[in-house]
Design a protein around this motif. Structure first.
Motif, PDB file in Angstrom:
ATOM      1  N   VAL A 103     -54.017  41.109   0.854  1.00 11.91           N
ATOM      2  CA  VAL A 103     -55.062  40.763   1.827  1.00 11.91           C
ATOM      3  C   VAL A 103     -55.288  39.254   1.903  1.00 11.91           C
ATOM      4  O   VAL A 103     -55.923  38.774   2.843  1.00 11.91           O
ATOM      5  N   ARG A 104     -54.805  38.517   0.928  1.00 19.47           N
ATOM      6  CA  ARG A 104     -54.829  37.053   0.968  1.00 19.47           C
ATOM      7  C   ARG A 104     -53.566  36.555   0.267  1.00 19.47           C
ATOM      8  O   ARG A 104     -53.176  37.063  -0.780  1.00 19.47           O
ATOM      9  N   HIS A 105     -52.955  35.541   0.855  1.00 17.51           N
ATOM     10  CA  HIS A 105     -51.810  34.920   0.193  1.00 17.51           C
ATOM     11  C   HIS A 105     -51.887  33.428   0.465  1.00 17.51           C
ATOM     12  O   HIS A 105     -51.568  32.961   1.554  1.00 17.51           O
ATOM     13  N   GLN A 106     -52.344  32.686  -0.543  1.00 20.78           N
ATOM     14  CA  GLN A 106     -52.538  31.243  -0.430  1.00 20.78           C
ATOM     15  C   GLN A 106     -51.827  30.568  -1.605  1.00 20.78           C
ATOM     16  O   GLN A 106     -52.458  30.100  -2.553  1.00 20.78           O
ATOM     17  N   PRO A 107     -50.499  30.518  -1.565  1.00 17.88           N
ATOM     18  CA  PRO A 107     -49.759  29.902  -2.671  1.00 17.88           C
ATOM     19  C   PRO A 107     -49.923  28.396  -2.668  1.00 17.88           C
ATOM     20  O   PRO A 107     -50.465  27.819  -1.705  1.00 17.88           O
ATOM     21  N   PRO A 108     -49.452  27.708  -3.710  1.00 21.05           N
ATOM     22  CA  PRO A 108     -49.532  26.242  -3.727  1.00 21.05           C
ATOM     23  C   PRO A 108     -48.850  25.649  -2.500  1.00 21.05           C
ATOM     24  O   PRO A 108     -47.858  26.180  -2.003  1.00 21.05           O
ATOM     25  N   ASP A 109     -49.393  24.546  -2.008  1.00 23.20           N
ATOM     26  CA  ASP A 109     -48.854  23.926  -0.795  1.00 23.20           C
ATOM     27  C   ASP A 109     -47.463  23.340  -0.990  1.00 23.20           C
ATOM     28  O   ASP A 109     -46.690  23.230  -0.056  1.00 23.20           O
ATOM     29  N   SER A 110     -47.119  22.953  -2.202  1.00 25.62           N
ATOM     30  CA  SER A 110     -45.815  22.361  -2.454  1.00 25.62           C
ATOM     31  C   SER A 110     -45.472  22.533  -3.921  1.00 25.62           C
ATOM     32  O   SER A 110     -46.304  22.925  -4.741  1.00 25.62           O
ATOM     33  N   ALA A 111     -44.223  22.232  -4.234  1.00 23.34           N
ATOM     34  CA  ALA A 111     -43.765  22.340  -5.621  1.00 23.34           C
ATOM     35  C   ALA A 111     -44.497  21.361  -6.530  1.00 23.34           C
ATOM     36  O   ALA A 111     -44.524  21.536  -7.744  1.00 23.34           O
ATOM     37  N   ASN A 112     -45.099  20.317  -5.944  1.00 25.80           N
ATOM     38  CA  ASN A 112     -45.804  19.318  -6.745  1.00 25.80           C
ATOM     39  C   ASN A 112     -47.299  19.613  -6.888  1.00 25.80           C
ATOM     40  O   ASN A 112     -48.028  18.829  -7.479  1.00 25.80           O
ATOM     41  N   ALA A 113     -47.738  20.725  -6.300  1.00 23.48           N
ATOM     42  CA  ALA A 113     -49.159  21.061  -6.376  1.00 23.48           C
ATOM     43  C   ALA A 113     -49.553  21.385  -7.811  1.00 23.48           C
ATOM     44  O   ALA A 113     -48.758  21.872  -8.611  1.00 23.48           O
ATOM     45  N   ALA A 114     -50.802  21.104  -8.128  1.00 27.35           N
ATOM     46  CA  ALA A 114     -51.294  21.363  -9.477  1.00 27.35           C
ATOM     47  C   ALA A 114     -51.325  22.855  -9.761  1.00 27.35           C
ATOM     48  O   ALA A 114     -51.583  23.669  -8.866  1.00 27.35           O
ATOM     49  N   ARG A 115     -51.035  23.210 -10.994  1.00 27.12           N
ATOM     50  CA  ARG A 115     -51.138  24.607 -11.403  1.00 27.12           C
ATOM     51  C   ARG A 115     -52.576  25.073 -11.171  1.00 27.12           C
ATOM     52  O   ARG A 115     -53.531  24.366 -11.460  1.00 27.12           O
ATOM     53  N   GLY A 116     -52.701  26.272 -10.651  1.00 29.62           N
ATOM     54  CA  GLY A 116     -54.021  26.804 -10.379  1.00 29.62           C
ATOM     55  C   GLY A 116     -54.558  26.432  -9.014  1.00 29.62           C
ATOM     56  O   GLY A 116     -55.704  26.743  -8.688  1.00 29.62           O
ATOM     57  N   SER A 117     -53.739  25.779  -8.171  1.00 31.66           N
ATOM     58  CA  SER A 117     -54.217  25.394  -6.847  1.00 31.66           C
ATOM     59  C   SER A 117     -53.976  26.471  -5.802  1.00 31.66           C
ATOM     60  O   SER A 117     -54.458  26.374  -4.678  1.00 31.66           O
ATOM     61  N   GLY A 118     -53.205  27.505  -6.155  1.00 32.09           N
ATOM     62  CA  GLY A 118     -52.930  28.589  -5.217  1.00 32.09           C
ATOM     63  C   GLY A 118     -53.342  29.928  -5.792  1.00 32.09           C
ATOM     64  O   GLY A 118     -53.666  30.045  -6.977  1.00 32.09           O
ATOM     65  N   TYR A 119     -53.335  30.932  -4.947  1.00 35.13           N
ATOM     66  CA  TYR A 119     -53.647  32.283  -5.411  1.00 35.13           C
ATOM     67  C   TYR A 119     -53.069  33.302  -4.441  1.00 35.13           C
ATOM     68  O   TYR A 119     -52.697  32.986  -3.306  1.00 35.13           O
ATOM     69  N   THR A 120     -52.983  34.527  -4.908  1.00 44.81           N
ATOM     70  CA  THR A 120     -52.570  35.645  -4.067  1.00 44.81           C
ATOM     71  C   THR A 120     -53.378  36.853  -4.493  1.00 44.81           C
ATOM     72  O   THR A 120     -53.713  37.010  -5.670  1.00 44.81           O
ATOM     73  N   ARG A 121     -53.758  37.698  -3.533  1.00 45.06           N
ATOM     74  CA  ARG A 121     -54.584  38.863  -3.836  1.00 45.06           C
ATOM     75  C   ARG A 121     -53.990  40.118  -3.207  1.00 45.06           C
ATOM     76  O   ARG A 121     -53.794  40.186  -2.003  1.00 45.06           O
ATOM     77  N   LEU A 238     -42.818  29.423  18.736  1.00 46.77           N
ATOM     78  CA  LEU A 238     -41.952  28.762  17.754  1.00 46.77           C
ATOM     79  C   LEU A 238     -42.435  27.368  17.388  1.00 46.77           C
ATOM     80  O   LEU A 238     -41.951  26.775  16.418  1.00 46.77           O
ATOM     81  N   ASP A 239     -43.408  26.849  18.130  1.00 47.77           N
ATOM     82  CA  ASP A 239     -43.975  25.533  17.849  1.00 47.77           C
ATOM     83  C   ASP A 239     -45.057  25.654  16.788  1.00 47.77           C
ATOM     84  O   ASP A 239     -46.235  25.422  17.026  1.00 47.77           O
ATOM     85  N   GLU A 240     -44.642  26.050  15.616  1.00 47.14           N
ATOM     86  CA  GLU A 240     -45.528  26.269  14.478  1.00 47.14           C
ATOM     87  C   GLU A 240     -44.928  25.536  13.286  1.00 47.14           C
ATOM     88  O   GLU A 240     -43.751  25.754  12.947  1.00 47.14           O
ATOM     89  N   PRO A 241     -45.678  24.639  12.625  1.00 49.22           N
ATOM     90  CA  PRO A 241     -45.115  23.825  11.536  1.00 49.22           C
ATOM     91  C   PRO A 241     -44.437  24.633  10.432  1.00 49.22           C
ATOM     92  O   PRO A 241     -43.529  24.119   9.772  1.00 49.22           O
ATOM     93  N   TYR A 242     -44.863  25.868  10.230  1.00 44.98           N
ATOM     94  CA  TYR A 242     -44.253  26.661   9.157  1.00 44.98           C
ATOM     95  C   TYR A 242     -42.740  26.725   9.298  1.00 44.98           C
ATOM     96  O   TYR A 242     -42.005  26.686   8.293  1.00 44.98           O
ATOM     97  N   PHE A 243     -42.250  26.819  10.525  1.00 50.37           N
ATOM     98  CA  PHE A 243     -40.815  27.029  10.731  1.00 50.37           C
ATOM     99  C   PHE A 243     -39.984  25.812  10.357  1.00 50.37           C
ATOM    100  O   PHE A 243     -38.788  25.942  10.084  1.00 50.37           O
ATOM    101  N   SER A 244     -40.571  24.649  10.325  1.00 55.13           N
ATOM    102  CA  SER A 244     -39.830  23.441   9.963  1.00 55.13           C
ATOM    103  C   SER A 244     -39.901  23.145   8.463  1.00 55.13           C
ATOM    104  O   SER A 244     -39.225  22.221   7.986  1.00 55.13           O
ATOM    105  N   LYS A 245     -40.681  23.907   7.722  1.00 51.76           N
ATOM    106  CA  LYS A 245     -40.764  23.713   6.275  1.00 51.76           C
ATOM    107  C   LYS A 245     -39.505  24.228   5.598  1.00 51.76           C
ATOM    108  O   LYS A 245     -38.939  25.240   5.997  1.00 51.76           O
ATOM    109  N   ALA A 246     -39.087  23.534   4.572  1.00 51.02           N
ATOM    110  CA  ALA A 246     -37.930  23.981   3.798  1.00 51.02           C
ATOM    111  C   ALA A 246     -38.391  24.952   2.713  1.00 51.02           C
ATOM    112  O   ALA A 246     -39.519  24.850   2.215  1.00 51.02           O
ATOM    113  N   PRO A 247     -37.550  25.910   2.316  1.00 48.51           N
ATOM    114  CA  PRO A 247     -37.894  26.767   1.182  1.00 48.51           C
ATOM    115  C   PRO A 247     -38.026  25.937  -0.090  1.00 48.51           C
ATOM    116  O   PRO A 247     -37.426  24.862  -0.172  1.00 48.51           O
TER     117      PRO A 247
END
Length: 378
Positions: A103-121, A238-247
């Motif tokens: 019902v919620r998926h808010q992972p860290p914004d990047s690989a450099n994000a601080a531990r504990g900055s994201g969550y998933t429920r 398709l004009d959504e920034p998510y699509f230009s993000k790299a895995p």
């Protein structure tokens, strides 16, 4: 000791719960039984509402988790009833892998994000499920990967590598659930496995179909096939920034919500509903095709699983956009499309019980391999 596990999956399509009973004692895996149960319309509506901020969320989420556990328990009961003639009893099941309902998926914004900055429920009540079934339950698979700085998703690529990987060729696996995700499986041992969420799968198509036809999904993609492409709408989608993000990257209804869709559709209110459905289908196909062309161009095959594998129009659009690949359902590889994700969580439960990692850091961006899930003894 038996090597039997049950996997339960309810995905972002919100259509119901799928379950499989697997035997891992042989060289691969064997499906001993499969069962599913659709969600009641009011329960589905409540789960959808809980994907966005609303009143009294904690109380409603807890009650929804209880309801989900009872649905899961009925699926387990059905699986065991089907397996009983083979002499399989609850005591023979090592564990149930229960994914829960995201019902919620808010992972860290990047690989450099601080531990504990994201969550998933994921809504679930594994303790109640253990009580109702008398079988150990493994649940909450995503949180440990997120705690290790990962996306927590997708988790299925490790399983895909286990059952679909080849020693002499690259294989691509596309799961078309509510959200689409791609697994890129290089020849075994030659390079790290890759995987990421491409974008929407069935979620937006299903929502539009429900709104305009009263049907929960576009059977076979027939309604979409009757429409025409709206190029300006496709470009806007398709004009959504998510699509230009790299895995590594993952997404869900937090981004691709009904509110997001409504805003995109506002300038196209005068268009025919079937033309919008056609364009939404092309949107899903385009995002997936881009993912394959960007990261799996050396693959000769694309194995498709999830409910979208039954959308013939969508499958045709994928094949048209990927002429160098053979696009086929996972059914051709011995595992029906609606059983693959449930089977993945049976496998993840087995990994947890055996104290083996379940994630791939190359996929999620986590700091390293981690044992996933909490165990709730019966």
């Amino acid at each position: 000791m038996s090597d039997l596990y049950i996997g339960l999956m309810s995905g972002t399509s919100l259509d119901g719960a799928d379950g499989v009973l697997l035997d891992f004692s042989g060289a691969g895996l064997r499906v001993m039984a499969a069962a599913s149960e659709p969600f009641a319309p009011d329960f589905r509506a409540e789960l959808l509402a809980l994907n966005t901020p609303s009143d009294n969320e904690l109380h409603r989420a807890a009650l929804a988790a209880n309801t989900l556990a009872t649905v899961y328990a009925r699926v387990v009961k059905a699986l065991l009833a089907k397996a009983a003639p083979q002499g399989i009893q609850p005591v023979h099941i090592q564990a149930i892998g229960a994914h829960g309902q995201t019902v919620r998926h808010q992972p860290p914004d990047s690989a450099n994000a601080a531990r504990g900055s994201g969550y998933t429920r994921q809504l679930n009540n594994p303790a109640l499920l253990a009580e109702l079934t008398g079988v150990d339950v493994v649940a909450d698979f995503r949180s440990r990967d997120v705690a290790a700085g990962g996306q927590g998703a997708p988790l299925v690529p490790a399983f895909h590598q286990n059952i679909f990987g080849a020693v002499d060729s690259m294989v691509a696996v596309l799961n078309l659930g509510g959200i689409s995700n791609l697994s890129v499986l290089p020849p075994t041992g030659t390079a790290p496995v890759l995987g990421f969420d491409c974008g929407p799968g069935n979620a937006l198509m299903d929502a539009w179909c429900q709104q305009h036809t009263g049907q929960p999904f576009d059977a076979g993609g027939a309604w979409a096939a009757s429409g025409k492409l709206l190029p300006a709408l496709l470009a806007s989608l398709l004009d959504e920034p998510y699509f230009s993000k790299a895995p590594p990257k993952s997404t869900g209804r937090d981004l691709f919500s009904l509110q997001w869709l409504s805003a995109k559709l506002a300038p196209f209110a005068a268009q025919r509903p079937e033309d919008i459905q056609h364009t939404l289908t092309e949107f899903t196909a385009s995002a997936c095709i881009t993912g394959v062309n960007s990261y799996a161009k050396d693959s000769k095959s694309l194995i498709v699983c999830g409910g979208g594998a039954f959308n013939q129009h969508l499958m045709q659009r994928l094949q048209a956009g990927l002429p160098a690949l053979r696009v086929s359902s996972s059914e051709a590889r011995g595992l029906p499309p609606l059983q693959v994700e449930a089977a993945a969580f049976a496998w993840l439960a087995r990994q947890a019980v055996q104290r083996q990692p379940g994630n791939l850091a190359s996929v999620t961006g986590a700091a390293g391999p981690r044992i996933l899930g909490g165990i709730y003894p019966a």
